[in-house]
Design a protein around this motif. Structure first.
Motif, PDB file in Angstrom:
ATOM      1  N   GLY A  65       0.821  -1.206   0.000  1.00  0.00           N
ATOM      2  CA  GLY A  65       0.000   0.000   0.000  1.00  0.00           C
ATOM      3  C   GLY A  65       0.853   1.253   0.000  1.00  0.00           C
ATOM      4  N   PRO A  66       0.291   2.376  -0.440  1.00  0.00           N
ATOM      5  CA  PRO A  66       1.063   3.629  -0.466  1.00  0.00           C
ATOM      6  C   PRO A  66       1.443   4.078   0.945  1.00  0.00           C
ATOM      7  CG  PRO A  66      -1.261   4.043  -0.920  1.00  0.00           C
ATOM      8  CD  PRO A  66      -1.087   2.554  -0.921  1.00  0.00           C
ATOM      9  N   LYS A  67       2.715   4.423   1.114  1.00  0.00           N
ATOM     10  CA  LYS A  67       3.184   4.872   2.427  1.00  0.00           C
ATOM     11  C   LYS A  67       2.497   6.164   2.857  1.00  0.00           C
ATOM     12  CE  LYS A  67       7.783   2.758   2.187  1.00  0.00           C
ATOM     13  NZ  LYS A  67       9.252   3.008   2.236  1.00  0.00           N
ATOM     14  N   SER A  68       2.025   6.926   1.872  1.00  0.00           N
ATOM     15  CA  SER A  68       1.365   8.190   2.199  1.00  0.00           C
ATOM     16  C   SER A  68       0.090   7.965   3.014  1.00  0.00           C
ATOM     17  CB  SER A  68       1.024   8.952   0.919  1.00  0.00           C
ATOM     18  OG  SER A  68       0.211   8.167   0.055  1.00  0.00           O
ATOM     19  N   SER A  69      -0.568   6.819   2.812  1.00  0.00           N
ATOM     20  CA  SER A  69      -1.794   6.525   3.568  1.00  0.00           C
ATOM     21  C   SER A  69      -1.501   6.384   5.053  1.00  0.00           C
ATOM     22  CB  SER A  69      -2.448   5.240   3.043  1.00  0.00           C
ATOM     23  OG  SER A  69      -2.829   5.378   1.699  1.00  0.00           O
ATOM     24  N   CYS A  70      -0.490   5.570   5.368  1.00  0.00           N
ATOM     25  CA  CYS A  70      -0.113   5.379   6.770  1.00  0.00           C
ATOM     26  C   CYS A  70       0.474   6.660   7.368  1.00  0.00           C
ATOM     27  CB  CYS A  70       0.887   4.238   6.897  1.00  0.00           C
ATOM     28  SG  CYS A  70       0.164   2.602   6.563  1.00  0.00           S
ATOM     29  N   SER A  71       1.246   7.382   6.574  1.00  0.00           N
ATOM     30  CA  SER A  71       1.841   8.637   7.064  1.00  0.00           C
ATOM     31  C   SER A  71       0.759   9.664   7.360  1.00  0.00           C
ATOM     32  CB  SER A  71       2.820   9.196   6.028  1.00  0.00           C
ATOM     33  OG  SER A  71       3.876   8.294   5.792  1.00  0.00           O
ATOM     34  N   PHE A  72      -0.260   9.722   6.497  1.00  0.00           N
ATOM     35  CA  PHE A  72      -1.326  10.701   6.682  1.00  0.00           C
ATOM     36  C   PHE A  72      -2.119  10.435   7.960  1.00  0.00           C
ATOM     37  CE2 PHE A  72      -5.830  11.866   5.999  1.00  0.00           C
ATOM     38  CZ  PHE A  72      -5.689  13.235   5.909  1.00  0.00           C
ATOM     39  N   ILE A  73      -2.521   9.178   8.171  1.00  0.00           N
ATOM     40  CA  ILE A  73      -3.327   8.882   9.356  1.00  0.00           C
ATOM     41  C   ILE A  73      -2.505   9.049  10.635  1.00  0.00           C
ATOM     42  CG2 ILE A  73      -4.927   7.368   8.144  1.00  0.00           C
ATOM     43  CD1 ILE A  73      -3.400   4.997   9.189  1.00  0.00           C
ATOM     44  N   THR A  74      -1.213   8.741  10.579  1.00  0.00           N
ATOM     45  CA  THR A  74      -0.363   8.956  11.748  1.00  0.00           C
ATOM     46  C   THR A  74      -0.213  10.441  12.037  1.00  0.00           C
ATOM     47  OG1 THR A  74       0.879   6.931  11.241  1.00  0.00           O
ATOM     48  CG2 THR A  74       1.884   8.481  12.772  1.00  0.00           C
ATOM     49  N   PHE A  75      -0.027  11.241  10.979  1.00  0.00           N
ATOM     50  CA  PHE A  75       0.085  12.693  11.144  1.00  0.00           C
ATOM     51  C   PHE A  75      -1.194  13.279  11.734  1.00  0.00           C
ATOM     52  CE2 PHE A  75      -0.956  16.869   9.313  1.00  0.00           C
ATOM     53  CZ  PHE A  75       0.059  17.633   9.884  1.00  0.00           C
ATOM     54  N   VAL A  76      -2.349  12.848  11.220  1.00  0.00           N
ATOM     55  CA  VAL A  76      -3.625  13.355  11.732  1.00  0.00           C
ATOM     56  C   VAL A  76      -3.805  12.968  13.195  1.00  0.00           C
ATOM     57  CG1 VAL A  76      -6.140  13.143  11.538  1.00  0.00           C
ATOM     58  CG2 VAL A  76      -4.753  13.429   9.489  1.00  0.00           C
ATOM     59  N   GLY A  77      -3.421  11.736  13.530  1.00  0.00           N
ATOM     60  CA  GLY A  77      -3.535  11.301  14.919  1.00  0.00           C
ATOM     61  C   GLY A  77      -2.666  12.130  15.849  1.00  0.00           C
ATOM     62  N   ILE A  78      -1.420  12.391  15.445  1.00  0.00           N
ATOM     63  CA  ILE A  78      -0.512  13.190  16.273  1.00  0.00           C
ATOM     64  C   ILE A  78      -0.998  14.634  16.377  1.00  0.00           C
ATOM     65  CG2 ILE A  78       1.836  14.119  16.419  1.00  0.00           C
ATOM     66  CD1 ILE A  78       2.826  11.521  15.138  1.00  0.00           C
ATOM     67  N   ALA A  79      -1.459  15.197  15.243  1.00  0.00           N
ATOM     68  CA  ALA A  79      -1.971  16.572  15.245  1.00  0.00           C
ATOM     69  C   ALA A  79      -3.186  16.698  16.160  1.00  0.00           C
ATOM     70  CB  ALA A  79      -2.329  16.999  13.822  1.00  0.00           C
ATOM     71  N   SER A  80      -4.083  15.712  16.088  1.00  0.00           N
ATOM     72  CA  SER A  80      -5.259  15.708  16.964  1.00  0.00           C
ATOM     73  C   SER A  80      -4.846  15.604  18.421  1.00  0.00           C
ATOM     74  CB  SER A  80      -6.171  14.536  16.590  1.00  0.00           C
ATOM     75  OG  SER A  80      -7.197  14.367  17.550  1.00  0.00           O
ATOM     76  N   LEU A  81      -3.836  14.791  18.669  1.00  0.00           N
ATOM     77  CA  LEU A  81      -3.324  14.607  20.027  1.00  0.00           C
ATOM     78  C   LEU A  81      -2.794  15.920  20.598  1.00  0.00           C
ATOM     79  CD1 LEU A  81      -2.697  12.128  21.978  1.00  0.00           C
ATOM     80  CD2 LEU A  81      -0.403  12.204  21.045  1.00  0.00           C
ATOM     81  N   ILE A  82      -1.953  16.604  19.835  1.00  0.00           N
ATOM     82  CA  ILE A  82      -1.338  17.850  20.297  1.00  0.00           C
ATOM     83  C   ILE A  82      -2.378  18.956  20.449  1.00  0.00           C
ATOM     84  CG2 ILE A  82       0.305  19.668  19.683  1.00  0.00           C
ATOM     85  CD1 ILE A  82       1.976  17.501  18.276  1.00  0.00           C
ATOM     86  N   LEU A  83      -3.244  19.095  19.436  1.00  0.00           N
ATOM     87  CA  LEU A  83      -4.247  20.159  19.460  1.00  0.00           C
ATOM     88  C   LEU A  83      -5.209  19.996  20.630  1.00  0.00           C
ATOM     89  CD1 LEU A  83      -5.432  22.647  18.078  1.00  0.00           C
ATOM     90  CD2 LEU A  83      -6.805  21.121  16.650  1.00  0.00           C
ATOM     91  N   SER A  84      -5.660  18.766  20.880  1.00  0.00           N
ATOM     92  CA  SER A  84      -6.594  18.532  21.984  1.00  0.00           C
ATOM     93  C   SER A  84      -5.930  18.811  23.330  1.00  0.00           C
ATOM     94  CB  SER A  84      -7.116  17.106  21.944  1.00  0.00           C
ATOM     95  OG  SER A  84      -6.060  16.166  21.969  1.00  0.00           O
ATOM     96  N   ALA A  85      -4.639  18.476  23.473  1.00  0.00           N
ATOM     97  CA  ALA A  85      -3.933  18.743  24.726  1.00  0.00           C
ATOM     98  C   ALA A  85      -3.804  20.248  24.973  1.00  0.00           C
ATOM     99  CB  ALA A  85      -2.549  18.091  24.694  1.00  0.00           C
ATOM    100  N   VAL A  86      -3.441  20.997  23.919  1.00  0.00           N
ATOM    101  CA  VAL A  86      -3.299  22.455  24.044  1.00  0.00           C
ATOM    102  C   VAL A  86      -4.642  23.099  24.384  1.00  0.00           C
ATOM    103  CG1 VAL A  86      -2.785  24.573  22.759  1.00  0.00           C
ATOM    104  CG2 VAL A  86      -1.296  22.576  22.522  1.00  0.00           C
ATOM    105  N   GLN A  87      -5.696  22.683  23.691  1.00  0.00           N
ATOM    106  CA  GLN A  87      -7.010  23.268  23.924  1.00  0.00           C
ATOM    107  C   GLN A  87      -7.543  22.919  25.310  1.00  0.00           C
ATOM    108  OE1 GLN A  87      -7.554  25.707  22.003  1.00  0.00           O
ATOM    109  NE2 GLN A  87      -9.203  25.092  20.642  1.00  0.00           N
ATOM    110  N   ALA A  88      -7.318  21.689  25.759  1.00  0.00           N
ATOM    111  CA  ALA A  88      -7.774  21.296  27.097  1.00  0.00           C
ATOM    112  C   ALA A  88      -7.080  22.126  28.166  1.00  0.00           C
ATOM    113  CB  ALA A  88      -7.516  19.807  27.322  1.00  0.00           C
TER     114      ALA A  88
END
Length: 230
Positions: A65-88
């Motif tokens: 499978g394209p590596k971009s698929s796994c990279s994208f979902i990992t990036f979104v997960g990390i971004a969501s993680l950081i953003l939610s921590a900052v906002q909380a």
């Protein structure tokens, strides 16, 4: 009081988004390490006999499978993680100090939350669809006697560690879909916050307008009294 409850509810949702983001990112990172950077999402392959005389079959990957698929979902997960921590943390500070967002900041939070809802939904869909295609490949569309979950205990002889891929992506899917529902709740809360601030601004404008009208009437009465005295 109602506004404090709204901020507290937002803070709880951001904390849950952080937890679910963490649940999604950890197994994704582990799978990337186990598969040596290869992405099993949307991977195509088939079972073939090792040779004509031996009936033992081996799974052959036709295309990873394209590596971009796994990279994208990992990036979104990390971004969501950081953003939610900052906002909380930010909302917890507001709650303790009794502060509140301006109308512009509340509207900006609504836009950001809506964008995160879309990206997390896209990531969750990619994981679910891509992983189903991988499972269809290694089970040959369900015709194999073993299920996709059972095959993680079988050495596929791909030169990597496939002993936990099913558990990893099952947990990742749960984390991402739960995070999407949480961010959807956050977006709804952000909309309510914008609506509340808008109504409050309208009320303030109405009070200022009424005050100006009352002052205008009072000044006219004073001028009429002075005219009558003269």
């Amino acid at each position: 009081m109602a506004l404090d409850n709204l901020i507290f509810a937002q803070c709880i949702l951001y904390f849950l988004a952080f937890v679910f983001g963490f649940i999604a990112v950890v197994p994704l990172s582990e799978n990337k390490e186990d598969f040596g950077g290869k992405c099993l999402l949307f991977t195509h392959g088939m079972w073939q006999n090792e040779n004509i005389t031996v009936s033992k079959q081996r799974f052959i990957v036709e295309e990873w499978g394209p590596k971009s698929s796994c990279s994208f979902i990992t990036f979104v997960g990390i971004a969501s993680l950081i953003l939610s921590a900052v906002q909380a943390w930010r909302l917890l500070f507001f709650l303790c100090k009794g502060h509140d967002d301006s109308i512009f900041n509340a509207f900006l939070n609504l836009l950001i939350s809506s964008l995160v809802v879309f990206t997390v939904f896209l990531s969750s869909t990619i994981v679910s669809v891509g992983f189903n295609l991988w499972c269809d490949s290694i089970t040959e569309g369900g015709t194999m006697p073993s299920s996709c979950e059972d095959l993680q205990d079988t050495d596929l002889e791909l030169g990597l560690d496939n002993s936990a891929f099913y558990d990893q992506f099952a947990i990742a899917q749960f984390g991402l879909w739960a995070a999407w529902l949480t961010w959807l709740g956050i977006a709804v809360m952000a909309f309510l916050k914008v609506y509340h601030n808008y109504r409050q601004e309208d009320l303030l404008d109405s009070l200022i307008h009424e005050k100006d009208l009352l002052l205008g009437r009072s000044s006219r009465r004073n001028s009429d009294l002075k005219t009558g005295l003269i």
